[in-house]
Write a protein that holds these residues in place. Structure first.
Motif, PDB file in Angstrom:
ATOM      1  N   UNK A 166       0.827  -1.211   0.000  1.00  0.00           N
ATOM      2  CA  UNK A 166       0.000   0.000   0.000  1.00  0.00           C
ATOM      3  C   UNK A 166       0.855   1.252   0.000  1.00  0.00           C
ATOM      4  N   UNK A 167       1.935   1.233   0.777  1.00  0.00           N
ATOM      5  CA  UNK A 167       2.751   2.437   0.915  1.00  0.00           C
ATOM      6  C   UNK A 167       4.203   2.069   1.242  1.00  0.00           C
ATOM      7  N   UNK A 168       5.106   2.867   0.694  1.00  0.00           N
ATOM      8  CA  UNK A 168       6.525   2.753   1.024  1.00  0.00           C
ATOM      9  C   UNK A 168       6.939   4.116   1.578  1.00  0.00           C
ATOM     10  N   UNK A 169       7.422   4.106   2.809  1.00  0.00           N
ATOM     11  CA  UNK A 169       7.837   5.345   3.468  1.00  0.00           C
ATOM     12  C   UNK A 169       9.252   5.133   4.002  1.00  0.00           C
ATOM     13  N   UNK A 170      10.211   5.673   3.301  1.00  0.00           N
ATOM     14  CA  UNK A 170      11.607   5.460   3.686  1.00  0.00           C
ATOM     15  C   UNK A 170      11.949   3.990   3.581  1.00  0.00           C
ATOM     16  N   UNK A 171      12.377   3.385   4.700  1.00  0.00           N
ATOM     17  CA  UNK A 171      12.723   1.971   4.693  1.00  0.00           C
ATOM     18  C   UNK A 171      11.562   1.073   5.135  1.00  0.00           C
ATOM     19  N   UNK A 172      10.382   1.664   5.362  1.00  0.00           N
ATOM     20  CA  UNK A 172       9.199   0.892   5.783  1.00  0.00           C
ATOM     21  C   UNK A 172       8.236   0.689   4.630  1.00  0.00           C
ATOM     22  N   UNK A 173       7.709  -0.509   4.562  1.00  0.00           N
ATOM     23  CA  UNK A 173       6.678  -0.841   3.581  1.00  0.00           C
ATOM     24  C   UNK A 173       5.500  -1.422   4.341  1.00  0.00           C
ATOM     25  N   UNK A 174       4.303  -0.917   4.071  1.00  0.00           N
ATOM     26  CA  UNK A 174       3.094  -1.445   4.697  1.00  0.00           C
ATOM     27  C   UNK A 174       2.186  -2.036   3.633  1.00  0.00           C
ATOM     28  N   UNK A 175       1.615  -3.175   3.950  1.00  0.00           N
ATOM     29  CA  UNK A 175       0.597  -3.755   3.077  1.00  0.00           C
ATOM     30  C   UNK A 175      -0.727  -3.050   3.371  1.00  0.00           C
ATOM     31  N   UNK A 176      -1.709  -3.309   2.525  1.00  0.00           N
ATOM     32  CA  UNK A 176      -3.030  -2.732   2.767  1.00  0.00           C
ATOM     33  C   UNK A 176      -3.591  -3.213   4.107  1.00  0.00           C
ATOM     34  N   UNK A 177      -3.389  -4.482   4.419  1.00  0.00           N
ATOM     35  CA  UNK A 177      -3.887  -5.034   5.682  1.00  0.00           C
ATOM     36  C   UNK A 177      -3.193  -4.378   6.876  1.00  0.00           C
ATOM     37  N   UNK A 178      -1.877  -4.156   6.779  1.00  0.00           N
ATOM     38  CA  UNK A 178      -1.148  -3.505   7.869  1.00  0.00           C
ATOM     39  C   UNK A 178      -1.586  -2.050   8.033  1.00  0.00           C
ATOM     40  N   UNK A 179      -1.792  -1.362   6.913  1.00  0.00           N
ATOM     41  CA  UNK A 179      -2.269   0.023   6.973  1.00  0.00           C
ATOM     42  C   UNK A 179      -3.644   0.075   7.625  1.00  0.00           C
ATOM     43  N   UNK A 180      -4.517  -0.850   7.255  1.00  0.00           N
ATOM     44  CA  UNK A 180      -5.858  -0.905   7.848  1.00  0.00           C
ATOM     45  C   UNK A 180      -5.785  -1.177   9.343  1.00  0.00           C
ATOM     46  N   UNK A 181      -4.907  -2.078   9.745  1.00  0.00           N
ATOM     47  CA  UNK A 181      -4.752  -2.424  11.161  1.00  0.00           C
ATOM     48  C   UNK A 181      -4.270  -1.218  11.967  1.00  0.00           C
ATOM     49  N   UNK A 182      -3.267  -0.508  11.444  1.00  0.00           N
ATOM     50  CA  UNK A 182      -2.747   0.656  12.150  1.00  0.00           C
ATOM     51  C   UNK A 182      -3.770   1.792  12.182  1.00  0.00           C
TER      52      UNK A 182
END
Length: 104
Positions: free
Chosen positions: A12-28
């Motif tokens: 879903x998103x790459x921010x610097x050295x972090x990558x989040x999946x759609x599921x991780x973004x939804x969870x956060x």
């Protein structure tokens, strides 16, 4: 209508050295939205071009709140206020809904 979780492990998103999946973004976003409480709110988001701001924005809109975006002022915090309605609006229940400002 599809939700973020429906896209599961897709990136879903790459921010610097972090990558989040759609599921991780939804969870956060869900975890962040717990701070907003129940009931629909107008939420002032003072954020920037960063992951924390994105998570806050997704939390607000995905939980039925209305986002008003602005530039950052200070470190992250949640402030809930109950505005005082003018006498002319005293009979309107919607004028007594609390507002929320999120600064980071």
């Amino acid at each position: 209508m599809a939700t973020l979780s429906d896209f599961g492990g897709r990136r879903a998103v790459v921010a610097g050295d972090r990558t989040l999946s759609h599921a991780e973004l939804a969870e956060q976003a869900d975890a962040f939205a717990e701070q907003l409480g129940s009931g629909r709110r107008l939420v002032l988001l003072r954020g920037g071009n960063d992951l924390a701001s994105l998570i806050a924005y997704v939390a607000v809109i995905s939980h039925g709140h209305v986002a008003l975006t602005s530039t950052p002022v200070r470190p992250t915090r949640v402030v809930t206020t109950t505005p005082t309605a003018p006498r002319s609006a005293a009979k309107s229940p919607s004028s007594h809904r609390p507002g929320t400002a999120l600064d980071w």
